[in-house]
Design a protein around this motif. Structure first.
Motif, short mmCIF file in Angstrom:
data_model
loop_
_atom_site.label_atom_id
_atom_site.label_comp_id
_atom_site.label_asym_id
_atom_site.label_seq_id
_atom_site.Cartn_x
_atom_site.Cartn_y
_atom_site.Cartn_z
N GLU A 31 0.82 -1.21 0.00
CA GLU A 31 0.00 0.00 0.00
C GLU A 31 0.85 1.26 0.00
OE1 GLU A 31 -3.19 0.07 -0.41
OE2 GLU A 31 -3.46 -2.10 -0.31
N LEU A 32 0.46 2.22 -0.83
CA LEU A 32 1.14 3.50 -0.87
C LEU A 32 0.92 4.28 0.42
CD1 LEU A 32 2.70 5.71 -2.38
CD2 LEU A 32 0.52 6.44 -3.40
N PHE A 33 -0.31 4.24 0.93
CA PHE A 33 -0.64 5.06 2.09
C PHE A 33 -0.49 4.27 3.39
CE2 PHE A 33 -2.94 7.01 -1.45
CZ PHE A 33 -2.32 8.26 -1.44
N ASP A 34 0.68 3.65 3.53
CA ASP A 34 1.05 3.05 4.80
C ASP A 34 1.64 4.20 5.64
OD1 ASP A 34 2.63 1.99 6.87
OD2 ASP A 34 2.86 0.10 5.81
N LEU A 35 0.89 4.64 6.67
CA LEU A 35 1.26 5.87 7.37
C LEU A 35 2.64 5.79 7.99
CD1 LEU A 35 -2.12 6.85 9.08
CD2 LEU A 35 -1.09 7.78 7.00
N THR A 36 2.99 4.62 8.57
CA THR A 36 4.32 4.49 9.18
C THR A 36 5.40 4.66 8.12
OG1 THR A 36 3.44 2.98 10.84
CG2 THR A 36 5.83 2.99 10.51
N GLY A 37 5.21 3.99 6.99
CA GLY A 37 6.19 4.10 5.92
C GLY A 37 6.24 5.48 5.32
N GLU A 38 5.06 6.13 5.15
CA GLU A 38 5.04 7.40 4.45
C GLU A 38 5.55 8.57 5.29
OE1 GLU A 38 4.57 8.11 1.14
OE2 GLU A 38 4.89 5.97 1.24
N ARG A 39 5.64 8.42 6.60
CA ARG A 39 6.30 9.45 7.40
C ARG A 39 7.77 9.57 6.99
NH1 ARG A 39 3.59 6.98 12.04
NH2 ARG A 39 1.68 8.16 12.47
N GLU A 40 8.30 8.47 6.48
CA GLU A 40 9.68 8.46 5.99
C GLU A 40 9.72 8.44 4.46
OE1 GLU A 40 11.14 4.89 7.68
OE2 GLU A 40 11.24 5.68 9.71
N MET A 41 8.58 8.78 3.81
CA MET A 41 8.50 8.71 2.36
C MET A 41 8.94 7.32 1.90
SD MET A 41 7.19 11.39 1.16
CE MET A 41 6.83 13.09 1.56
N GLY A 42 8.18 6.29 2.31
CA GLY A 42 8.56 4.91 2.11
C GLY A 42 8.86 4.54 0.68
N HIS A 43 8.08 5.09 -0.27
CA HIS A 43 8.31 4.73 -1.67
C HIS A 43 9.66 5.24 -2.15
CE1 HIS A 43 6.53 8.75 -1.84
NE2 HIS A 43 7.04 8.89 -3.05
N ILE A 44 10.08 6.40 -1.67
CA ILE A 44 11.38 6.93 -2.06
C ILE A 44 12.49 6.11 -1.41
CG2 ILE A 44 12.92 8.94 -1.91
CD1 ILE A 44 10.43 10.70 -2.12
N GLN A 45 12.30 5.73 -0.15
CA GLN A 45 13.31 4.93 0.53
C GLN A 45 13.50 3.58 -0.15
OE1 GLN A 45 15.27 6.08 2.91
NE2 GLN A 45 14.18 8.05 2.74
N LEU A 46 12.41 2.96 -0.58
CA LEU A 46 12.54 1.67 -1.27
C LEU A 46 13.31 1.83 -2.58
CD1 LEU A 46 9.02 0.06 -0.74
CD2 LEU A 46 11.22 -0.92 -0.03
N ALA A 47 13.02 2.89 -3.32
CA ALA A 47 13.71 3.13 -4.59
C ALA A 47 15.20 3.37 -4.36
CB ALA A 47 13.08 4.30 -5.33
N ARG A 48 15.53 4.09 -3.30
CA ARG A 48 16.93 4.39 -3.00
C ARG A 48 17.66 3.16 -2.45
NH1 ARG A 48 16.05 10.41 -0.31
NH2 ARG A 48 15.75 11.51 -2.30
N TRP A 49 16.93 2.30 -1.77
CA TRP A 49 17.54 1.11 -1.17
C TRP A 49 18.07 0.16 -2.24
CZ3 TRP A 49 15.86 -3.94 -1.89
CH2 TRP A 49 16.48 -4.92 -1.09
N ALA A 50 17.35 0.03 -3.34
CA ALA A 50 17.64 -1.01 -4.33
C ALA A 50 18.87 -0.67 -5.16
CB ALA A 50 16.44 -1.20 -5.24
N ASP A 51 19.62 -1.73 -5.55
CA ASP A 51 20.65 -1.62 -6.58
C ASP A 51 20.03 -1.79 -7.97
OD1 ASP A 51 22.97 -1.29 -4.89
OD2 ASP A 51 22.73 -3.39 -4.34
N ALA A 52 18.94 -2.54 -8.04
CA ALA A 52 18.22 -2.74 -9.30
C ALA A 52 16.80 -3.17 -8.97
CB ALA A 52 18.91 -3.79 -10.17
N VAL A 53 15.90 -2.98 -9.95
CA VAL A 53 14.49 -3.31 -9.79
C VAL A 53 14.08 -4.28 -10.89
CG1 VAL A 53 12.12 -2.42 -9.73
CG2 VAL A 53 13.99 -1.06 -8.74
N ILE A 54 13.38 -5.33 -10.50
CA ILE A 54 12.78 -6.26 -11.46
C ILE A 54 11.27 -6.12 -11.36
CG2 ILE A 54 12.46 -8.68 -12.13
CD1 ILE A 54 15.12 -9.31 -10.75
N ILE A 55 10.61 -5.97 -12.50
CA ILE A 55 9.14 -5.97 -12.54
C ILE A 55 8.70 -7.27 -13.18
CG2 ILE A 55 7.06 -4.76 -13.27
CD1 ILE A 55 8.81 -3.10 -11.41
N ALA A 56 8.09 -8.16 -12.40
CA ALA A 56 7.70 -9.47 -12.90
C ALA A 56 6.49 -9.99 -12.12
CB ALA A 56 8.87 -10.45 -12.78
#
Length: 392
Positions: free
Chosen positions: A63-88
């Motif tokens: 979920e995008l609107f996970d309040l705990t995650g979004e206080r830290e901008m969770g979607h941005i943190q996940l993107a920055r954490w990864a070395d690469a992304v697979i969509i499958a």
């Protein structure tokens, strides 16, 4: 290459092929990578997030609107954490949303801010894949620097046949590896031979050796992952290799000789790891040669071409020609003699006891240097060889 600790984010779309992403996840973890998963709501209809939590040991994000995650901008943190992304599986719907910049859930929002390498693995009905809109969207994403693997042709879940199957997990990983590796060899053409050769005596019996082709296959894989165009001339039993390798499967020394000379004419590097038969039978018998009542038999053998020596002597030769010398004793002395005789730029001496095993070590010998390549496995040995060729 060392995959230990590489961080992979898998974006899981909603399609029946999602069950195969579980195997992909397992293989990535087995390779030593850290894996986290983001699932769309549709994906959760096919497989429970608990499946991927069990495989990764990490929370699955949905979920995008996970309040705990979004206080830290969770979607941005996940993107920055990864070395690469697979969509499958990358469904037609996801591909369209990515191409048009739509960010209406967690996965599409991550894609909006992602500046890491992205690999799409499409899976859908063949009619959807062939649709003008889907092809336009794929081309848009390719132009934006996103990589695509597959889809493969075959029987689909709907019962139809055609292009649309999710690529095999190992093929997806093969396509991922170059995205995690500096392309130091981009623009170079490497030719490598590997494995044994076999020489027919009659239609049943063969003369061969214990070579496995493992080292040559590993060298080819590493070179293509680093960006080289690779031609592999593979003797019988040589392991499966990266799908981007131009592979020629041969049997006899004469077949290997022809293929090597053809490919080496336009090569930057030629590496001769193959254990080529020094001799072949002068006469090949038709059918099966009968033993009869004899207790001994003599055969006449003739010499096979010295492939690496001929390539080293070509008028338009590769810039680097590297030979191998499998020896039982006096390894460096014998290798130095072969270095001069064959006219190669360097020769790698190794012990015959390593033939067919996963172990390897040896010595790099050239006109200017001699040093030991200390390693335990063939893969480490191959990495050391590739690195030294790149440095010289």
């Amino acid at each position: 290459m060392n995959l230990l600790g590489k961080r992979i984010l898998i974006g899981i779309g909603g399609g029946i092929a999602v069950y195969r992403v579980a195997e992909l996840t397992r293989l990535l973890k087995k390779s030593g990578m850290e894996v986290r998963c983001v699932m769309t709501r549709s994906a959760c209809e096919f497989v429970s997030p608990l499946t991927f939590e069990a495989l990764t040991g990490e929370e699955v994000h949905t979920e995008l609107f996970d309040l705990t995650g979004e206080r830290e901008m969770g979607h941005i943190q996940l993107a920055r954490w990864a070395d690469a992304v697979i969509i499958a599986p990358a469904t037609s719907n996801l591909i369209a949303r990515f191409a048009h910049g739509i960010a209406d859930d967690l996965l599409t929002t991550i894609m909006q801010v992602c500046d890491k390498p992205v690999l799409l693995a499409p899976a859908m009905n063949s009619s959807m894949w062939d649709a003008t809109a889907t092809q336009h969207n794929i081309n848009t994403l390719l132009q934006n620097g996103i990589s695509v693997v597959g889809p493969e042709a075959g029987e689909l879940a709907c019962g139809e046949s055609g292009a649309g199957r999710l690529s095999e997990p190992r093929a997806i990983i093969s396509a991922l590896l170059p995205l995690l590796t500096k392309q130091n060899l981009n623009g170079q053409h490497w030719v490598i031979n590997a494995g044994p050769t076999v020489e027919a005596w009659d239609d049943v019996r063969l003369l061969t050796n214990r070579a496995s082709g493992m080292l040559g296959a590993m060298l080819a894989d590493l070179a293509v992952i680093k960006g080289a165009e690779v031609s592999l001339i593979a003797g019988p039993g040589t392991p499966e290799t990266h799908p981007d390798i131009k592979r020629f499967d041969v049997e006899s020394a004469k077949q290997m000789h022809t293929a090597c000379k053809h490919e080496a004419a336009e090569a930057d590097v030629f590496i001769a790891t193959a254990a080529v038969s020094d001799f072949r039978f002068d006469k090949v018998c038709q059918g099966k040669l009968k033993r009869g009542d004899t207790t001994s038999m003599s055969v006449n053998m003739i010499a096979n071409p010295d492939i690496v020596a001929e390539i080293a002597a070509m008028q338009k030769r590769p810039t680097k020609v590297i030979a191998f010398a499998a020896e039982a004793s006096d390894h460096i002395e014998h290798a130095r003699a072969k270095l001069v005789k064959k006219g190669v730029d360097a020769i790698i001496a190794n012990d015959i006891s390593n033939m067919g095993s996963d172990k390897s070590n040896g010595w790099w010998i050239s006109d200017t240097e001699t040093f030991a390549i200390e390693s335990v496995t063939k893969f480490e040995f191959a990495q050391s060889i590739i690195n030294h060729i790149m440095e010289n």
